[in-house]
Design a protein around this motif. Structure first.
Motif, PDB file in Angstrom:
ATOM      1  N   ARG A 245       0.877  -1.220   0.023  1.00 38.75           N
ATOM      2  CA  ARG A 245      -0.123  -0.140   0.023  1.00 38.75           C
ATOM      3  C   ARG A 245       0.963   1.197   0.136  1.00 38.75           C
ATOM      4  O   ARG A 245       0.736   2.300  -0.653  1.00 38.75           O
ATOM      5  CB  ARG A 245      -0.877   0.118   1.284  1.00 38.75           C
ATOM      6  CG  ARG A 245      -1.977   1.114   1.132  1.00 38.75           C
ATOM      7  CD  ARG A 245      -2.828   1.095   2.599  1.00 38.75           C
ATOM      8  NE  ARG A 245      -3.799   1.913   2.714  1.00 38.75           N
ATOM      9  CZ  ARG A 245      -4.932   1.794   2.369  1.00 38.75           C
ATOM     10  NH1 ARG A 245      -5.409   0.505   1.727  1.00 38.75           N
ATOM     11  NH2 ARG A 245      -5.988   2.678   2.460  1.00 38.75           N
ATOM     12  N   TYR A 246       1.986   1.246   0.812  1.00 41.29           N
ATOM     13  CA  TYR A 246       2.930   2.601   0.617  1.00 41.29           C
ATOM     14  C   TYR A 246       3.501   2.648  -0.498  1.00 41.29           C
ATOM     15  O   TYR A 246       3.511   3.787  -1.169  1.00 41.29           O
ATOM     16  CB  TYR A 246       4.062   2.075   1.975  1.00 41.29           C
ATOM     17  CG  TYR A 246       4.862   3.006   2.178  1.00 41.29           C
ATOM     18  CD1 TYR A 246       4.612   4.300   2.720  1.00 41.29           C
ATOM     19  CD2 TYR A 246       6.210   3.267   1.403  1.00 41.29           C
ATOM     20  CE1 TYR A 246       5.651   5.411   2.971  1.00 41.29           C
ATOM     21  CE2 TYR A 246       7.134   4.253   1.605  1.00 41.29           C
ATOM     22  CZ  TYR A 246       6.591   5.324   2.465  1.00 41.29           C
ATOM     23  OH  TYR A 246       7.585   6.341   2.590  1.00 41.29           O
TER      24      TYR A 246
ATOM     25  N   LEU B 293       1.148   4.094  -2.782  1.00 37.61           N
ATOM     26  CA  LEU B 293       0.746   5.778  -2.389  1.00 37.61           C
ATOM     27  C   LEU B 293       1.809   6.553  -2.364  1.00 37.61           C
ATOM     28  O   LEU B 293       1.675   7.921  -2.643  1.00 37.61           O
ATOM     29  CB  LEU B 293       0.038   5.782  -1.164  1.00 37.61           C
ATOM     30  CG  LEU B 293      -1.431   5.158  -0.933  1.00 37.61           C
ATOM     31  CD1 LEU B 293      -1.778   4.877   0.349  1.00 37.61           C
ATOM     32  CD2 LEU B 293      -2.256   5.665  -1.969  1.00 37.61           C
ATOM     33  N   TYR B 294       3.171   6.206  -2.359  1.00 37.52           N
ATOM     34  CA  TYR B 294       4.278   6.891  -2.328  1.00 37.52           C
ATOM     35  C   TYR B 294       5.227   6.559  -3.005  1.00 37.52           C
ATOM     36  O   TYR B 294       6.092   5.602  -2.905  1.00 37.52           O
ATOM     37  CB  TYR B 294       4.874   6.848  -0.630  1.00 37.52           C
ATOM     38  CG  TYR B 294       3.903   7.463   0.301  1.00 37.52           C
ATOM     39  CD1 TYR B 294       4.033   8.653   0.820  1.00 37.52           C
ATOM     40  CD2 TYR B 294       3.023   6.555   0.877  1.00 37.52           C
ATOM     41  CE1 TYR B 294       3.252   9.101   1.885  1.00 37.52           C
ATOM     42  CE2 TYR B 294       1.996   7.145   2.000  1.00 37.52           C
ATOM     43  CZ  TYR B 294       2.166   8.253   2.359  1.00 37.52           C
ATOM     44  OH  TYR B 294       1.417   8.768   3.351  1.00 37.52           O
TER      45      TYR B 294
ATOM     46  N   GLU C 154       8.019   8.129   5.084  1.00 38.62           N
ATOM     47  CA  GLU C 154       6.636   8.185   5.386  1.00 38.62           C
ATOM     48  C   GLU C 154       5.823   7.456   5.948  1.00 38.62           C
ATOM     49  O   GLU C 154       4.606   7.485   5.907  1.00 38.62           O
ATOM     50  CB  GLU C 154       6.021   8.757   3.968  1.00 38.62           C
ATOM     51  CG  GLU C 154       6.854  10.035   3.345  1.00 38.62           C
ATOM     52  CD  GLU C 154       6.737  11.198   4.298  1.00 38.62           C
ATOM     53  OE1 GLU C 154       6.242  11.642   4.976  1.00 38.62           O
ATOM     54  OE2 GLU C 154       8.067  12.039   4.004  1.00 38.62           O
TER      55      GLU C 154
ATOM     56  N   LEU D 213       1.659   7.275   6.854  1.00 42.10           N
ATOM     57  CA  LEU D 213       0.682   6.240   6.299  1.00 42.10           C
ATOM     58  C   LEU D 213      -0.026   5.486   7.448  1.00 42.10           C
ATOM     59  O   LEU D 213      -1.196   5.267   7.590  1.00 42.10           O
ATOM     60  CB  LEU D 213       1.331   5.205   5.537  1.00 42.10           C
ATOM     61  CG  LEU D 213       0.472   3.868   4.911  1.00 42.10           C
ATOM     62  CD1 LEU D 213      -0.472   4.677   3.967  1.00 42.10           C
ATOM     63  CD2 LEU D 213       1.177   2.884   4.341  1.00 42.10           C
TER      64      LEU D 213
ATOM     65  N   ARG E 222      -3.215   6.713   9.247  1.00 41.96           N
ATOM     66  CA  ARG E 222      -4.436   6.888   8.513  1.00 41.96           C
ATOM     67  C   ARG E 222      -5.286   5.320   8.649  1.00 41.96           C
ATOM     68  O   ARG E 222      -4.743   4.446   9.074  1.00 41.96           O
ATOM     69  CB  ARG E 222      -4.029   6.998   6.952  1.00 41.96           C
ATOM     70  CG  ARG E 222      -3.442   8.296   6.637  1.00 41.96           C
ATOM     71  CD  ARG E 222      -3.179   8.410   5.230  1.00 41.96           C
ATOM     72  NE  ARG E 222      -2.337   9.418   4.859  1.00 41.96           N
ATOM     73  CZ  ARG E 222      -1.859   9.549   3.566  1.00 41.96           C
ATOM     74  NH1 ARG E 222      -2.335   8.790   2.616  1.00 41.96           N
ATOM     75  NH2 ARG E 222      -1.136  10.541   3.192  1.00 41.96           N
TER      76      ARG E 222
END
Length: 261
Positions: free
Chosen positions: A79-80, A83-84, A97, A101, A104
């Motif tokens: 997922r990281y 998204l990043y 970051e 994450l 959230r």
């Protein structure tokens, strides 16, 4: 008329966009073979790229990975990655970051995850912090006693305070020592000081009074002002002594770079 083939630089740019951003523009330049399609061939590189970044995240947060378990951590890391996107030439900074994450949904229901990640990240930052002089008792003694009330203390650049609500530190420490970790619980506000002692990142819990005094000292409050605050916090008769004891501990641990007037 045959189209002009792309230059090497153009091919590299399009291939990077395919891997990092998911663009399919490069597909036409990848010949299929008798066994599979060009889309499958490109997918091999995409999956390998994602897998490598997942391992970068895992290497950056080894105790978090142990706490979450392999499957849950891998899903979080994937997922990281989604998204990043990587924007760093040095892979060491890619996973910075992760604590964001974990603040959230769906991770916010397990606040210890973010705090374990914050601790691991801050230990890395302490290791990489700039070198600076370390003030010791002998160096402090160079200041005449009559000037001590006006002395302010500059923290070492590696020093930082983490404010936690859970027992994330106890979980992290148990995992690091390869012991059974306690169940995650909310403990209420408490603080930890992270810094580099000589060349080794260190962490310890701060009591409430020391937390308050360290925070004020880090903002430039001089010794006399710290003693006044300690007098309000607890027994005024021993306030100056308590501040001196805390200061002695900070100096012995290498937490202070210099004293200034």
């Amino acid at each position: 008329m045959t189209a002009k083939p792309p230059s090497l630089a153009e091919l590299q740019t399009r291939f990077q966009a395919a891997i990092v951003d998911g663009s399919d523009d490069v597909l036409a330049l990848i010949p299929a073979n008798s066994r599979t399609s060009n889309a499958v061939l490109l997918g091999v590189y995409r999956n390998a790229y994602v897998g490598r970044l997942v391992e970068v995240v895992r290497n950056a947060y080894p105790m978090l990975a142990r706490h979450m378990g392999d499957e849950a951590f891998t899903l979080m890391a994937q997922r990281y990655v989604a998204l990043y996107p990587s924007r760093h030439a040095n892979a060491r900074w890619y996973a910075s970051e992760v604590p964001e994450l974990l603040s959230r949904d769906p991770f916010v229901a397990e606040p210890e995850l973010r705090e374990i990640a914050l601790l691991e990240r801050q230990l890395d930052l302490a290791f990489d912090a700039p070198d600076a002089p370390v003030l010791d008792l002998a160096g402090l003694a160079q200041h005449p006693p009559e000037t001590w009330g006006g002395l302010a203390f500059v923290p070492h650049p590696s020093a930082a305070v983490l404010d936690f609500e859970t027992n994330a530190f106890e979980i992290w420490r148990a995992l690091k020592d390869e012991e059974a970790a306690p169940a995650a619980v909310l403990e209420g506000p408490h603080a930890f000081l992270v810094w580099r002692r000589n060349t080794v990142p260190s962490v310890r819990r701060l009591g409430a009074e020391e937390h308050m005094l360290w925070s004020e000292a880090a903002r430039g409050k001089a010794f006399a002002g710290l003693a006044e605050m300690a007098a309000v916090y607890d027994d005024p008769d021993t306030a100056a002594l308590r501040v001196a004891q805390y200061l002695n501990g900070w100096l012995s641990a290498g937490l202070i770079s210099k004293a200034v007037t």
